[in-house]
Design an enzyme around this catalytic site. Structure first.
Site, PDB file in Angstrom:
ATOM      1  N   ASP A  14      -9.447  -2.035   0.089  1.00 33.93           N
ATOM      2  CA  ASP A  14      -9.216  -0.718   0.681  1.00 33.93           C
ATOM      3  C   ASP A  14     -10.335  -0.322   1.640  1.00 33.93           C
ATOM      4  O   ASP A  14     -10.900   0.780   1.535  1.00 33.93           O
ATOM      5  CB  ASP A  14      -9.086   0.353  -0.418  1.00 33.93           C
ATOM      6  CG  ASP A  14      -8.033   0.022  -1.450  1.00 33.93           C
ATOM      7  OD1 ASP A  14      -6.966  -0.470  -1.061  1.00 33.93           O
ATOM      8  OD2 ASP A  14      -8.281   0.252  -2.652  1.00 33.93           O
ATOM      9  N   GLU A 174       1.207   4.475   1.857  1.00 28.35           N
ATOM     10  CA  GLU A 174      -0.130   4.934   1.451  1.00 28.35           C
ATOM     11  C   GLU A 174      -1.136   4.667   2.555  1.00 28.35           C
ATOM     12  O   GLU A 174      -0.772   4.212   3.634  1.00 28.35           O
ATOM     13  CB  GLU A 174      -0.547   4.258   0.132  1.00 28.35           C
ATOM     14  CG  GLU A 174      -0.404   2.765   0.104  1.00 28.35           C
ATOM     15  CD  GLU A 174      -0.373   2.165  -1.317  1.00 28.35           C
ATOM     16  OE1 GLU A 174      -0.158   2.879  -2.304  1.00 28.35           O
ATOM     17  OE2 GLU A 174      -0.566   0.940  -1.411  1.00 28.35           O
TER      18      GLU A 174
END
Ligand code: 6LW
Length: 500
Positions: A14, A174
């Site tokens: 991420d 997301e």
């Protein structure tokens, strides 16, 4: 110039990036580990140096309820008027929050909690305003990429929450990030889930609240159609512009262990690809994929991607490269003269929501080797562990017995927790542990009192994310364990070497 992906190998998922002056700063998620959110600096996007962690205090990082892969999900780093912000979600606590600092090498603020739902929050600054987005739900019950204005001093939501984009139809929309390039707003997000179907999608608008129109060539990046290619799961990206006006994306990807073996063990890693934005088309990587080797004219030919140094106790530091499961208990870790002293406690590696005496460093490449000497095993037990989570780890340990010591291998895979090898070894003397990392196996051997012990091989796939679930990767850990919590006899480790 030619560079290799991942540019940040090992469990660094991420990624989010920003530029300040001539330097780039990058953060990644950190889940149940302490300290939280590793922070890196780079001059060139290819070579990254860890300068610390963002979340270094318990008050910033409540981990009491952080089970495996709990707590700190994807972060975003941004800089505005010289102040750095890191916004993320603690899914095991109160949700979305940010911290800030005016000194990137210093401490960060206490958390400012934001009353917004969803994960993967992001900030966008413009004209003195701060926009907050996440993959949330708005007041009307609509969900997607939600956006609102917040007061950056207090975290208070200042405007109606609006769902600005529903994505392109892939599951798990997301990681939304908003940018402005040449007066056009671009919204980038991930879809497909963080597994083999992962992708990066993009939309654009003239207005900050949309409506957003899909670019023509979505997904702009995915490796989902490269069956059998080692690098998979590419998605969850963030963009940054260099001094020459070139745009780059950092994103996560993982390396599967074999062409027909869909397992990855060392976590989701950080990759880098060049991006070109041309109005309603966006080109990323090589034809919308990320390759392990990237040739680019955007970086100078004399730029060298540095090789990983041999990891030792001399060139690593506790709380920097070395991390803890939840919190390190006070007084249980001592780092002196290139030796590590661990004071065991009752908590075991197998226990959930526990605080075992453990410090771990990421396994950064699928192939390599390590060795470490155990000079003493404390009151009871000490060893080396390949740790995915509390139910998936392989330990090479030494345990005191009546009048002697036992060397053993303990394998924990889900419901199975067994000692597979056991040897009586001399009661005194140093023990050196050697582990070989191969893509498909880990191999173990020990020298105790001049005698070699073969502890066999284990298939790496049983420590993989596909087996264990969750979002983390294998750590190489050192641990100590006793039957009392106030032991004053440490396990002592020296001569660490990890080489890839
Ligand atoms: C993260 C989500 C994801 O917050 O996995 O790959 C979650 N994407 O965006 C945990 O890392």
């Amino acid at each position: 110039m030619r560079y290799q992906n991942p540019v940040l190998p090992g469990f660094y998922p991420d990624p989010s990036v920003c530029k300040y002056g001539d330097k780039y700063y990058l953060v990644t998620s950190s889940f149940q580990f302490f300290p939280g959110v590793p922070l890196f600096e780079s001059d060139d996007l290819v070579n990254w140096t860890q300068i610390g962690h963002v979340l270094t205090r318990k008050s910033q990082l409540p981990l009491e309820d952080a089970s495996n892969s709990g707590s700190i999900y994807a972060p975003t780093i941004r800089v505005n008027n010289g102040r750095f912000y890191m916004v993320t979600t603690n899914i095991s606590s109160k949700g979305n929050f940010y911290v800030w600092t005016d000194d990137i090498y210093g401490e960060w603020s206490e958390p400012v909690w934001v009353e917004r739902d969803g994960i993967d929050p992001s900030l966008y600054f413009e004209d003195g305003k701060c926009y907050f987005m996440s993959n949330g739900t708005d007041a009307k019950g609509d969900s997607g990429v939600t956006q609102c204005e917040i007061d950056i001093e207090t975290g208070k939501v200042l405007s109606e929450v609006v769902t600005v984009w529903h994505g392109t139809g892939g599951r798990f929309l997301e990681s939304p990030h908003l940018y402005k390039f040449k007066d056009t707003y671009y919204l980038m997000a991930a879809e497909g889930g963080t597994e083999y179907g992962h992708m990066v999608v993009m939309a654009y608008s003239d207005n900050i609240y949309g409506p957003f129109t899909e670019v023509k060539n979505n997904p702009i990046l995915t490796n989902r159609n490269l069956g059998g290619y080692e690098l998979q799961g590419c998605g969850h990206g963030d963009l940054v512009e260099d001094n020459n006006g070139n745009i780059w994306m950092v994103h996560l990807g993982f390396r599967q262990i074999g062409k027909w073996l869909l397992y990855h063990t060392i976590g989701r890693e950080t990759c880098l690809v060049p991006v070109t934005i041309a109005g309603d088309e966006v080109y990323a990587g090589y034809k919308g994929t990320t390759t392990l080797t990237v040739d680019t004219e955007r970086l100078p030919d004399d730029l060298v991607q540095k090789k990983e140094e041999v990891t030792t106790f001399k060139n690593t530091r506790p709380g920097r490269e070395w991390i803890y499961i939840r919190y390190p208990r006070n007084g249980k870790y001592l780092w002196q003269d290139e030796r590590v002293y661990l004071f065991g406690v009752k908590d075991k590696l197998d226990d959930d929501l526990a605080y075992p005496t453990f410090m771990g460093i990421r396994q950064k490449q699928p192939e390599g080797k390590m060795s470490v000497t155990i000079e003493a095993c404390g009151d009871n037990e000490a060893g080396v562990t390949l740790y995915m989570d509390n139910q998936h780890h392989i330990d090479i340990g030494v345990k005191k017995t009546c009048g002697g010591r036992k060397l053993f291998k303990h394998v924990s895979i889900g419901d199975l927790s067994v000692v597979t090898d056991e040897f009586d070894i001399p009661a005194e003397g140093k023990i050196s542990v050697d582990i070989v990392f191969e893509k498909l196996h880990y191999g173990f051997s020990v020298n105790a009192g001049g005698k070699e012990y073969d502890l066999g091989k284990n298939q790496s796939r049983y420590l993989s994310t596909e087996v264990a679930g969750g979002f983390t990767g294998v750590l190489i850990g050192l641990y100590a364990q006793t039957e009392i919590d106030d032991s004053d006899t440490p396990a002592i480790f020296s001569d660490l070497k990890i080489e890839y």
